[in-house]
Structure formats: C-alpha cells, structure tokens
Design a protein around this motif. Sequence first.
Motif, short mmCIF file in Angstrom:
data_model
loop_
_atom_site.label_atom_id
_atom_site.label_comp_id
_atom_site.label_asym_id
_atom_site.label_seq_id
_atom_site.Cartn_x
_atom_site.Cartn_y
_atom_site.Cartn_z
N SER A 97 0.81 -1.21 0.00
CA SER A 97 0.00 0.00 0.00
C SER A 97 0.85 1.27 0.00
CB SER A 97 -0.95 0.01 1.19
OG SER A 97 -0.22 -0.05 2.41
N GLU A 152 0.81 2.65 -3.31
CA GLU A 152 -0.48 3.30 -3.59
C GLU A 152 -0.50 4.70 -2.99
OE1 GLU A 152 -4.76 1.42 -4.22
OE2 GLU A 152 -4.00 1.16 -2.19
N GLU A 153 0.06 4.83 -1.79
CA GLU A 153 0.13 6.15 -1.15
C GLU A 153 0.98 7.11 -1.96
OE1 GLU A 153 1.68 5.41 2.71
OE2 GLU A 153 0.00 4.13 3.33
N VAL A 173 0.14 3.25 -8.03
CA VAL A 173 -0.65 2.09 -8.41
C VAL A 173 -1.93 2.04 -7.60
CG1 VAL A 173 0.50 0.60 -6.72
CG2 VAL A 173 -0.53 -0.43 -8.74
N ASN A 174 -2.98 1.45 -8.17
CA ASN A 174 -4.20 1.12 -7.43
C ASN A 174 -4.16 -0.38 -7.17
OD1 ASN A 174 -6.73 0.59 -6.45
ND2 ASN A 174 -7.83 1.70 -8.05
N ILE A 175 -3.69 -0.76 -5.99
CA ILE A 175 -3.43 -2.16 -5.68
C ILE A 175 -4.69 -3.02 -5.86
CG2 ILE A 175 -2.82 -3.79 -3.84
CD1 ILE A 175 -0.43 -2.33 -4.89
N SER A 176 -5.84 -2.51 -5.45
CA SER A 176 -7.05 -3.33 -5.43
C SER A 176 -7.54 -3.71 -6.82
CB SER A 176 -8.17 -2.59 -4.69
OG SER A 176 -8.56 -1.42 -5.39
N ARG A 205 0.26 -8.57 -8.10
CA ARG A 205 0.57 -8.02 -6.77
C ARG A 205 1.71 -8.79 -6.10
NH1 ARG A 205 -5.60 -7.27 -4.26
NH2 ARG A 205 -6.59 -6.92 -6.31
#
Length: 943
Positions: A45, A48-49, A53-56, A63
């Motif tokens: 994450s 993502e911060e 990337v948008n991990i979900s 991943r």
Amino acid sequence: MRQQAKIIITHFTLTGDNMTGKGNPFGARETVDICDENVTIYRLSKLEEMGMVNISRLPYSIRILLESLLRNAGSEVVSEEDVRNLAAWNPENIQQSEIPFIPSRVILQDFTGVPAVVDLAAIRSAMQRLGGNPAEINPVVPVDLVIDHSIQVDYFGTSYAMHCNEKFEFHRNQERYELLHWAQRAFDNLRVVPPGTGIIHQVNLEYLAPLVHFRETEHGKIAYPDSLVGTDSHTTMINGLGVLGWGVGGIEAEAVMLNQPYYMAIPEVLGFRLYGDLKDGVTATDLVLTVTQMLRKYGVVDKFVEFYGPGMRALDLTIRATLANMGPEYGATMGFFPADEKTLEYMLMTGRDRKHVDMVREYLKIQGLFVTDDSPEPVFTHTLELDMSTVEPCLAGPKRPQDRIMLSEMPHVFHKAMETSFKEKRGGELLAADPEYNRWLEEGGYSVAKDKYPGHSGLLKIKCSEDNVSVSHGAVVIASITSCTNTSNPAVLIGAGLLAKKAVERGLRVKPFVKTSLSPGSRVVTDYLKASELTPYLEALGFHEVGYGCTTCIGNSGPLKDSVSQAIKNKDLTVAAVLSGNRNFEGRINAQIKANYLASPILVVAFALAGTVDIDLTREPVACDPNGQPVYLKDIWPGREEINDYVSRYVLPEMFENQYSNVFEGTQLWKQMNAPSGTQYSWNPESTYIQEPPFFKDFPLDIRAKQDIKGARVLAMLGDSITTDHISPAGSIPAHYPAGEYLLNRGVDEKHFNSYGARRGNHEVMMRGTFGNVRLKNQLVPGKVGSWTLHLPDRQEMYIYDAAMQYMKDKVPLIVIAGKEYGTGSSRDWAAKGTQLLGVQAVIAESFERIHRSNLIGMGVLPLQFKEGENFRTFGLDGTEVYDLLDIAMLQPAGELRVVAHKADGTAKTFNVIVRLNSSIEVEYFRNGGILHRFLRENIKGN
C-alpha cells in the motif's frame, strides 16, 4: 603450468530481507503486529500512497510479483525502475520491458533434478581445475528435490506389486540415487525427499508450500509470499494454493539456484471468470478438460491466467489444484487462484500449524492479497468465462490434452479417428508441408481400412458373454489412475473407489487384457482409501497400488502382457490407454499404444470394466453381471453427496501430520544405500548412468564473438506441434537406436536399459536419443517414422545422431526448421542440451512454446521465428538447401536476422526472421553460450 584463477563468488540477497545497505528505496519496509509477533513486511500500500498504483485493481498474481520487486528493490539485481514498470501495469498497454523475478525457492524432480545435480557437480569440478574452492558452489536459493519420476509399473494387479516395483526401482537407479544421496549431504541448502513418498506436486501442495514465509533473520522476523520455479511443467499445481510459480527448464532453474534472477517479460493476465455449479456426475477432471480446450483455443501462451468470480470462490482447493496443474496443457505460464478462506481450510486439513495459518491470513489481508466476498474484481488484459453448470462428462485425446471428447461421443470420435487417412491419393505418407497433415494431426487419424475395422462392434455390445474378450481395435490395454492432476483430489479418488465397490458388488470384472494400476500422489491417499475401506474393492478390479510417483503419465507404464503385446503386433491393432493424467502425446504412454485418452479416475475404472473405448457409456452397458444382466454406468456411478460424505469422514489432518513427520528420512531401501560422500563427486568413466558433461571442460574464460552461421544444413524439418517428447529422449530405449547400441557396446543387457529419463545423467545416452521419438516425422525422409534424417549432399538416410556426428566431423553447422508450437509439452532441459550437443546452432520455427525457447537460449542455441504468415512452405523450402544466417554480430532483442537458403540449382531464397531473444539478458546468455556459462564467467575472474 596452468594459470590459476581467482574465484570471486558474489552473493545477492534474493529471497531474504534486504534489510541493510541499499534496500527499501520506497520506504515500504515496516514492522507490524501479526498474531502478537513483530514481523517486518514490505507494504504494497506504500506504493499506492505514492500514487504509483491502485493495488485493489491489479490481478493478484501481479501483486505478488510486485511485492517481490519491492522487497528486493535497491539490491544489485532489482532497480527502482523495475518496481515502477510493474506498478504501472495497465491491461490496455502492457509495457514491453522485462523484470527480474526472484523466487523464494526452487523445486526439482529426479528426472530433471539429476542433470541439475550433475551440472552442479561439474561446476565444482571446473572450479577445482581453475584453482578455486569447489565447496563455494552451493544452491543459494533453497531447493527441494523430490524423487518421484523413476518408478515403473513392471508389476501390477497383485498385493506385492508396489514392493516389487520399488525394489526394482532401486536396483535400476542405484547410481542415480547414490548421486542424489551424495548431493543431499554435499550441498548446503538442498533437501531431498526420497523415493516412495509421493508425486512432487502433491508433496509440494500438501507439505512443502508455506504460502507465506516467516523467516528469522538477524534483524528479526520477516514475512513474504511463497514463490518458486520448478523443473517440472506441472509446478503450476501450486498456483491452486495461491503460490506464484511455474515450470522452467532445468537450465533456468539451475541459474536461479545459483543466484541469477529469472528474467521475464511483464505478463498479460487473462481473467477466467467461473460461475455456476458443477452438476452431479461431473468431476473436476471434466472441468479441467473443458477449461483446457477453451484456453488452448483462445491462445494463452506466455500469459498468466487468473481465475476469479463466484464459481472460483465456491471451488474446493483440490479442484483448484486440478485446474492449476494443467496450465502447461492450456499453454499458459500459470493458472492462478488467489488465496481465500478455502485456501486456509485446506492448509488446516493437510496438517499445517494453526498459528502459522492464522499468521498467513493476517499477512495476506494486510498486503491486499486475500480474497473475500466483497473484494473488488481486478482488471485483466482479456477475460473469458464459463458457466460450470454446462460442463459435461468428457475425455480428451487421442493425442493431445486439448482435444476434448464428450463421453457420449466416444464411439463416433474413435471411428472418425480410425477412418481418417493420412495418406495422399498418390500414396506415401503426407508431408508436413501439406495442409492435410495438420488436419490429420488434430483429428488423430490412424488410416485403418473399413474391412479391417467395420466400425462400432464393441467388445461387449449387449452380448453379455466372456467369449468376446480378445484384443481388437479400440481395446483398452492400459487403465491407470496416475499423475498429479487428479491424485491430489480425494473426491475423484474416493469416487473411483466407490464405483469399484458398486461394480464388485454387481459381480463385474475388468477384462483380462487390461493392465490396471493405481499410483497414489502421496502416502496419505493410501491412508484414506484404507480408512474408508475402499482399497479392497479397487484391488478386486486389479487397481492395486504400484508405487508412489509419476508412472504411466510420464511413460513409465511398463510392458504390456506378452499375449496382448503380441496380438497388437500380429494384427497391427490401434489400441487405447485411458489414464487420469495430463499428457497423452504420441509415443508417450507406451510405444505400442497409439490412442491415449485422459479421463477422471472414476472413468478410468469404468473403461477398464468396459474394455474398449468404442462404447457410449451414457447409453450402453459397461458390462454384464454373472447372470447376464446389463450394468450401466448410471447404476454404479457414486453421487456427489456420497463422495463428499466419505471425504469429510476419512480425509483427516492427522493423516497428513503422520505421513510428513519424517518425510526426508525415506524407506529402508534409501537408508541402507552405500552412497559416496565428500565435497567433490568422483566421476566413474565406466558408468552408463552418470558422466561429467562436456559443457564446462576446457572452459574459455573469455567470450568468443558470435559469428554468422554459414553453410548450414538442416538436421530435421518438422511440422506443427512438435513436443519436447519428440525432441528430448523419453520412455524406453530401443536396442536398434544409437542409444541402445551405445549401451549394448558397453555390456548393458537390453533388459537393463531402463528408460531415457533414468539415464539423464549421461550425456552420451541422451544426445544419442535426441529427436529419437519413434513417432517423429521428419520431412527430409517422407515415408519414414522415427529418428531418421537425410544426410546431405550424399542423400544417405541415417539416424539423426549418426548424421549429426558426420556433419560435426565435416565441420558443417546445423539448423532445425519447424512449424507452429515448437517445443510444446514438458519442461525438458535435454530437449535443448541434446540439440546443442548434436551441433544444432539455430532453430527456425513459426512459433515456440515458452519453456523450450528459454531452454534453447540457456544452451546457446539461437531461436528464430518466421514472420507472421510466413513459414518454410511459403518459401518453397524442402530442407535440402544450404543456409546462411547473417548479421548475428548485430543481434538485438526481438530484432531480425537475414537468412539465405541456397538451392541445388544455384538459386537462392532470402528472407528475414525474428530473433526470439526477448531481452538484453537473453542476448547476453546467448553470447556466453548459455546461462551456466555466463555464471561461471561472472564468478571466475582470471589474473
């Protein structure tokens, strides 16, 4: 005097924590509380911060790859750019860059493991010759070697079959097993699971795989996902557990073992959505054969397949493992199932520690690697879907696993195969250049005249009499419950036992010409079949356990009954094998059996009772009872509830805990071996099993510049779907072939030849068997089948090995020309090693299977591909030309080379081909002459 070399071994932190030095450039390393323990992780994450990337929305497989890069970023082998490239994964625009995959471990089986150990021993010998310390050479990445591919079905149908087969196995393989016993003690970081334990992939699934590693380091405990590469194609079975891994060539696996990352293109990921529920009477095998056909038709070579959807979440893990296992059959790099609660239920069922499983759950949730009902669906480059309620009982065959046949259509399909001709009107066997050749290949024609086989007669057709049990076309002469595909699945094995129970209770018997066998995937299978009291019924039908390992599916089916074998020869019969395996290529199961069908273990028992594939088991009786009453499949087929009840009652965690508590100790036969010891392996020049390979003898430390290949001849011109079974030596060794002659000349009696697989540690045998498949069709010698070619320019027909040696003597370089899907099938390093030792410098094909292409590069053989829409037919090539391959000194990844084919009449055909070196690192491997050659040069620096 020989100049000594200074030995420099560079160790990278490949599977470790990277907790010092350059590590953690993204600030993702942090300590978290997992089940009341402080554990260091590399938090996804964090990327993502940072807006990367948008991990979900990433596929779960991507991943896990990303976590590996993130954890190792800043090391000598993983750059920040590698992380950014993968984090930017976009289904609509996959970057063409490559990334270094760093697996946490390597897994080997003994067929592919013996050459790996031989190569390691040879590298130690080279180190010693160059003045270094041989003990420096050890696997750096943890390695498990499971001995499971050497047992053969010599004995069957009796209570003593397993004991005799295992005893014979040790007698046959004494030298190989002594080598592996030595390696177990000589090398650090190498564990050996002795023979008699189970099939590699089932042992991996049930015991070896932790799903998440929690490793103690000097800085504390670190957690990271399990990942691996293996030297067996069906390493992909572990994807069913949510573990990232796939099969690679033995050459690539050795490189990973010795600190080299596995370089791979950023993959496309096809999402396969499953929904609906399997109907009663439909098995996991039926599902996997359906999916295999769909994906092979769609085309997923070099792609990841990731399963998702409500149907995926409803599948038991054993069914997921069945689907993941056959990734090579549908052509994907892997078929991945992300972890969820069913994954953890399976881990508990197989005896894993509860606290470990709880820690796995927490870690995966923190990292966004755990699927729940409300998890967002990832985005994929492509999607397919299947309503599982539409799946019907089926088989696949007679030559390829993707050729699915509905159970009700078996007689029709078999008749069509029998009647389909592969002879041209003018006579003679079809050339690979003829489009009809591909139609024959797909339809599986055997060209049997109708007066010799009038059609659907059926051995049992309503006439319920034992008078009609002689062998004829379509007779099932092998019925084998075998292979990792199904034996990891208690439902289909217990289902087979229940069908056997009902059949025995109705007084049914297996036909006397059927060779029956049961090869459990692990000793746990023996436990639950015995506990459920189904073993006596299987044995009553001849399905006695014959040993733990990959038997019939790999070609270790053993000999047929003498009377059956003689009948096949005398009548030139097209007979069949029905097996619960994953491979049914020509010549693989048994040299005398042309038609091979994949089926569930339950159907294997049913066809053994029927004795023929020329039967519609949905309408015709399987057999008749002693009173002449017909018994139909529906009468003895076990229901889903009945099977599930048996599984819940008799497949217990304590069985797994008990069987795996001493898994590395082995049987008494293993313990009593008198194996060598010491750092160096002592090569025996008289051995016909183990010889020091020539790859590292007289090893030049400097790279020799690659020159254009001029004046090359074609060793073999081949059609489509040439498998590694066609290329790599496999199965029995014919006495009249060069390998057999070699053994006879060294005093080995034919009855002690063993198999090619058992002699993989001896390059003299293996190079003589390369391109030695008895079904190989080389266009240079139309009308001949087997290991034949045309030596040019004298146009003498001879064995491929003999021709290659003559060309080598005359210093004539060689190439191979082929059609589509060159190198399909098992990950066999000898398909590449043998090719190189025969003097082949390049292969030009319409397309390559992923693993074999990599293996060719790993041995310094250049893979070249015809441009789209072009092939040797479009250029009018027949293989008799003299070839020049130009511009090799200017090789670029995915670039082009110029080929000039000089014909005998003085004309020439010039065309360009694509260089299938997909990255700069593959170019580097090729320039060095192979992966291991590059490793030696990097680690041996002369003064």
